[in-house]
Motif scaffolding. Sequence first.
Motif, PDB file in Angstrom:
ATOM      1  N   SER A  97       0.794  -1.236   0.000  1.00  0.00           N
ATOM      2  CA  SER A  97       0.000   0.000   0.000  1.00  0.00           C
ATOM      3  C   SER A  97       0.822   1.280   0.000  1.00  0.00           C
ATOM      4  O   SER A  97       0.255   2.370   0.016  1.00  0.00           O
ATOM      5  CB  SER A  97      -0.920   0.008   1.217  1.00  0.00           C
ATOM      6  OG  SER A  97      -0.143  -0.032   2.399  1.00  0.00           O
ATOM      7  N   GLY A  98       2.146   1.185  -0.016  1.00  0.00           N
ATOM      8  CA  GLY A  98       2.934   2.406   0.007  1.00  0.00           C
ATOM      9  C   GLY A  98       4.422   2.165  -0.111  1.00  0.00           C
ATOM     10  O   GLY A  98       4.878   1.041  -0.304  1.00  0.00           O
ATOM     11  N   ASP A 117       7.466   9.675   1.471  1.00  0.00           N
ATOM     12  CA  ASP A 117       6.618   8.508   1.240  1.00  0.00           C
ATOM     13  C   ASP A 117       5.554   8.846   0.202  1.00  0.00           C
ATOM     14  O   ASP A 117       5.665   9.860  -0.496  1.00  0.00           O
ATOM     15  CB  ASP A 117       6.011   7.990   2.549  1.00  0.00           C
ATOM     16  CG  ASP A 117       5.162   9.033   3.253  1.00  0.00           C
ATOM     17  OD1 ASP A 117       4.747  10.028   2.625  1.00  0.00           O
ATOM     18  OD2 ASP A 117       4.895   8.851   4.455  1.00  0.00           O
ATOM     19  N   GLU A 118       4.549   8.006   0.103  1.00  0.00           N
ATOM     20  CA  GLU A 118       3.541   8.181  -0.938  1.00  0.00           C
ATOM     21  C   GLU A 118       2.749   9.483  -0.791  1.00  0.00           C
ATOM     22  O   GLU A 118       2.089   9.917  -1.731  1.00  0.00           O
ATOM     23  CB  GLU A 118       2.595   6.980  -1.004  1.00  0.00           C
ATOM     24  CG  GLU A 118       1.764   6.735   0.223  1.00  0.00           C
ATOM     25  CD  GLU A 118       2.505   5.974   1.327  1.00  0.00           C
ATOM     26  OE1 GLU A 118       1.933   5.887   2.421  1.00  0.00           O
ATOM     27  OE2 GLU A 118       3.621   5.483   1.113  1.00  0.00           O
TER      28      GLU A 118
END
Length: 126
Positions: A97-98, A117-118
């Motif tokens: 998810s990231g 991060d994302e």
Amino acid sequence: MSRLFGFVGTIIVLAIGLYIYSEQVKNVTAVGGSTTPTGAINITGVRSDLISLASAERNYFASQAKYASLEDLISEKYVTVERSRPPYSYDISTTSSGFQVTATRSTPGSPAKIWIDETMQVQSGN
């Protein structure tokens, strides 16, 4: 006598101004974790590299439906960023998810780590 007070007043104002200026310069250079112009430029380069790597991760995810390792991004030509910008080296950790792209400093100094991060927010810490 009034000339003397004017001269002394001018000297005092200049001294206060120079002190305030020197404190502001210290604060501005400390923001990037370096007190030298070269160090500040290096921090700016590291932040730019992190943003490029994070953008490449997003592009890779859009085309492959998964996040990639640093080696995959480089070998598949998603980025032209090197694996390091001394004294920092880069690493990418991924989950389904990231991702997090981290620059870790190999020598004493601050910041010890800078990451993104994302969410595309660059952060730093020790």
